[in-house]
Design a protein around this motif. Structure first.
Motif: not given
Ligand SMILES: Nc1ncnc2c1ncn2[C@@H]1O[C@H](COP(=O)(O)OP(=O)(O)OP(=O)(O)O)[C@@H](O)[C@H]1O
Ligand SMILES: [Mg+2]
Lengths: 291, 235
Positions: A142-166
Motif C-alpha cells: 500500500t506504500i507508494r513512493v513519489d519522486r518530486h524530480e519526476s513530476w517537476m522535471s518538465p518545469v525544470s526542462g522548460f526553465m532550462t530552455s528559457l535560459s538557452w533562449l535568453a
C-alpha cells in the motif's frame, strides 16, 4: 588644444547624444535584461533541481485507517534507520486537509474520508532513492513512493530552455549591434570620404583613420552602455522587488549571485569592445580597397 | 645632385578613354626647383597626383626616394607621403578645423608631441600672414587665405619634396611673390619643389628654376635635360 581633441574633431563629431547613442542604449538595455533573465532562470533551475533531487513523498494508501496508521508508523521507523535518509517528516493531517480543500471543500475535514498518510523524505542524494523505494515496498504494497524530480522535471526542462533562449537572445543582440556599428561606420566613411582622403595624403595610416571612427563609436557605446546599464539596473531592481513580494516557491530560486552580477557588469564592457572592434574592422577593411 | 623622383614611360588613363598622360619620362634632381606648366587640361594635376601617390599609373615606372612607387604595398605609402608636402589645387582643408589645427595636422599625424607642434605652426601662420586668423575655420576665410593655410600645411613638416598645384591662383601678385619666396627659401634649405602654374609672371621669379611643360598629356623635353639632368650623378 590637445592633439587628441583635435583629431577627434577631424570628423566633426557633434558629441553628446546622437541617434547612434540611442541605438546603443536600447541594445544594451535589452541585452542586459535578456542576460539577467537567463542568469536568473539558470540559478532558479539549479536551485529547483537541488531542491527536488533526493526529495520523496511516501504515501500509504489504505482505506482502513488503523492499518494505514500502523503501516505509516512502520515506514517511518524503517526510513529513520535507512542510510542516506536525512530527514523524515509526517505531513500532519490538517496540512493534508488544507491541500485537498480546494477540491473537496469542507468535506475534506471529515475524518472518515480515506486520506492517505503522507511522509516527506529528504535524502542525502538522489542515489539513495532506489534503495529506499525497494525497502519501503517490502513493508507493504500500500506504500507508494513519489519522486518530486519526476513530476517537476518538465518545469525544470522548460526553465532550462528559457535560459538557452535568453543566451541566444544575447548573442543575437550582439550580432545586431555589430551590424549596426558596421553600417554606421560605412556611412561615416562615405560622409567623411574627402576628409579621410586628405588624412591619407598627409600620411595617415589606416589605423590612424580607423581610430577616429573607433573613438566615436566607443564613445557612443560607452554613453549608451552607461544609460542602458542604469535603466537595466533599475528594471532589475524593480523586478526583484516584485519577485520578493510574490513569495512564490518556484520563483524564489530566481536570484542573481555575485558571479552573475559580475557577468552582467562585463556586458557593457564587452559591448564597447565589440563596437570598437567592429568599427575598426569595417574601416580598415574599406580603406584597404582605396589607395 | 642625385635624382629623387624618376618617371619612365609613364602613362595614365582614367577609365577607358584616351590616355591623359602618355610616355612621360623625367627625373627630378634633389634640391631643384621646378615649374610645371601647360594649358588647362594638359594633365598637370594628373602628373602631380602620380607624384604624390594619390593615383597609380596605368603603365610605366615611377621611383620615389629610390623605391618603386608603382608596386609599393599600401603599408609603405603613409611613410612616403610624410616625406612630401602637397598644396592641392582645391586646397582640401578640413572644414571643421581651425586654420591652426589644419596646419598642425601633418605634424600630429606624424605623431609629434604637442610642444613640438606649436612653434612651427605659429611660424608658418606668421609666414603666410594669417597669425590673426589662427582660430578661423576655412569657411570663414577668403579663397586666398584658404590657399595660404593650404600652403602652410604643406610646408610645416619641412618635407623633402614640396608639390604645389596652382598655389598662387587665388592671391594677389604681392602675396604670390611672397609665397614663391617662401617656396624658394624652402628650396634653399634642400627641399625639392614642384610648382604647377599658369602664371607666367611667376616663372621668372626663381632664378635657376627648371621648366617642365605638358602638352596634351605629353611632357615636352626638347633638349632631353629633364630625362637626363645635365649634372646628374649616376650611382
Ligand atoms: N578623376 C578623373 N577622371 C576622369 N578624367 C579625369 C580625372 N581627372 C582629370 N581628368 C581628365 O584628365 C585631363 C587632365 O586633367 P588635369 O586635371 O590633370 O589637367 P590640368 O593640367 O591640371 O588642368 P588645370 O590647369 O585646369 O588644372 C582632363 O581632360 C580631365 O578631364
Ligand atoms: Mg590642375
Amino acid at each position: 588644444m590637445s592633439a587628441r581633441a583635435t583629431t577627434r574633431r577631424v570628423l566633426d563629431d557633434a558629441g553628446g547624444f546622437s541617434a547612434m547613442t540611442w541605438v546603443m542604449t536600447i541594445m544594451l538595455f535589452l541585452t542586459l535584461l535578456a542576460a539577467a533573465g537567463g542568469l536568473g532562470l539558470r540559478s532558479a533551475t539549479v536551485a529547483l533541481d537541488r531542491q527536488l533531487e533526493g526529495r520523496l513523498t511516501v504515501q500509504v494508501i489504505d482505506g482502513n485507517a488503523v492499518r494505514r496508521e500502523a503501516t505509516a508508523a512502520r515506514a517511518i521507523a524503517l526510513l529513520r534507520r535507512l542510510p542516506g535518509v536525512v530527514q523524515v517528516e509526517r505531513v500532519p493531517a490538517e496540512e493534508l486537509a488544507r491541500l485537498v480543500r480546494p477540491w473537496l471543500g469542507t468535506d475534506a475535514d471529515d475524518a472518515d474520508l480515506p486520506m492517505p498518510a503522507m511522509i516527506d523524505v529528504d535524502l542525502a542524494g538522489a542515489e539513495a532513492t532506489a534503495a529506499v523505494s525497494t525497502a519501503l515496498a517490502r513493508v507493504s504494497p500500500t506504500i507508494r513512493v513519489d519522486r518530486h524530480e519526476s513530476w517537476m522535471s518538465p518545469v525544470s526542462g522548460f526553465m532550462t530552455s528559457l535560459s538557452w533562449l535568453a543566451a541566444a537572445l544575447v548573442l543575437l543582440m550582439l550580432a545586431a549591434t555589430t551590424a549596426v556599428v558596421t553600417l554606421a561606420a560605412r556611412a561615416g566613411l562615405e560622409s567623411h570620404r574627402a576628409t579621410i582622403e586628405v588624412m591619407h595624403m598627409l600620411g595617415s595610416t589606416d589605423v590612424q583613420v580607423a581610430r577616429l571612427f573607433q573613438r566615436r563609436i566607443a564613445l557612443d557605446a560607452a554613453l549608451g552602455g552607461g544609460v542602458g546599464g542604469m535603466a537595466a539596473l533599475a528594471t532589475l531592481a524593480f523586478l526583484g522587488w516584485r519577485l520578493t513580494a510574490l513569495d512564490s516557491q518556484l520563483l524564489t530560486g530566481i536570484r542573481l549571485g555575485v558571479v552573475d552580477w559580475l557577468a552582467l557588469a562585463l556586458v557593457p564592457l564587452a559591448f564597447v569592445g565589440l563596437a570598437t572592434l567592429a568599427a575598426r574592422a569595417t574601416v580598415i577593411g574599406a580603406l584597404r580597397r582605396t589607395l | 645632385m642625385a635624382s629623387i623622383v624618376q618617371f619612365e614611360n609613364v602613362g595614365l588613363r582614367y577609365g577607358t578613354g584616351q590616355e591623359t598622360l602618355s610616355d612621360v619620362s623625367f627625373q627630378l634632381g634633389a634640391g631643384t626647383f621646378y615649374f610645371l606648366t601647360g594649358a588647362s587640361g594638359a594633365g598637370k594635376t594628373s602628373l602631380l597626383k602620380l607624384l604624390y601617390l594619390a593615383q597609380r599609373p596605368s603603365r610605366g615606372i615611377i621611383r620615389l626616394f629610390g623605391e618603386d612607387a608603382v608596386t609599393m604595398s599600401r603599408d609603405r605609402l603613409p611613410a612616403m607621403r610624410r616625406r612630401m608636402g602637397v598644396v592641392f589645387q582645391d586646397f582640401r582643408l578640413i572644414p571643421h578645423l581651425s586654420a591652426w589645427d589644419n596646419i598642425a595636422l601633418p605634424l600630429r599625424v606624424a605623431g609629434l608631441p604637442e610642444d613640438e607642434v606649436e612653434q612651427p605652426v605659429r611660424e608658418m601662420l606668421a609666414w603666410v600672414g594669417l597669425a590673426e586668423r589662427a582660430h578661423a575655420r576655412p569657411a570663414t576665410l577668403s579663397g586666398g587665405e584658404q590657399q595660404r593655410v593650404a600652403i602652410a600645411r604643406a610646408v610645416v613638416g619641412r618635407p623633402e619634396i614640396l608639390v604645389a598645384d596652382e598655389p598662387t591662383g587665388n592671391v594677389d601678385p604681392d602675396m604670390a611673390d611672397r609665397l614663391i619666396h617662401l617656396f624658394e627659401s624652402m628650396n634653399k634649405l634642400g627641399t625639392t619643389v614642384v610648382v604647377a602654374t599658369h602664371d607666367f609672371h611667376l616663372l621668372g621669379r626663381v632664378p635657376g628654376a627648371q621648366m617642365m611643360r605638358l602638352d596634351r598629356g605629353r611632357l615636352l623635353d626638347p633638349t632631353g635635360s629633364l630625362r637626363h639632368p645635365p649634372n646628374e650623378i649616376d650611382p
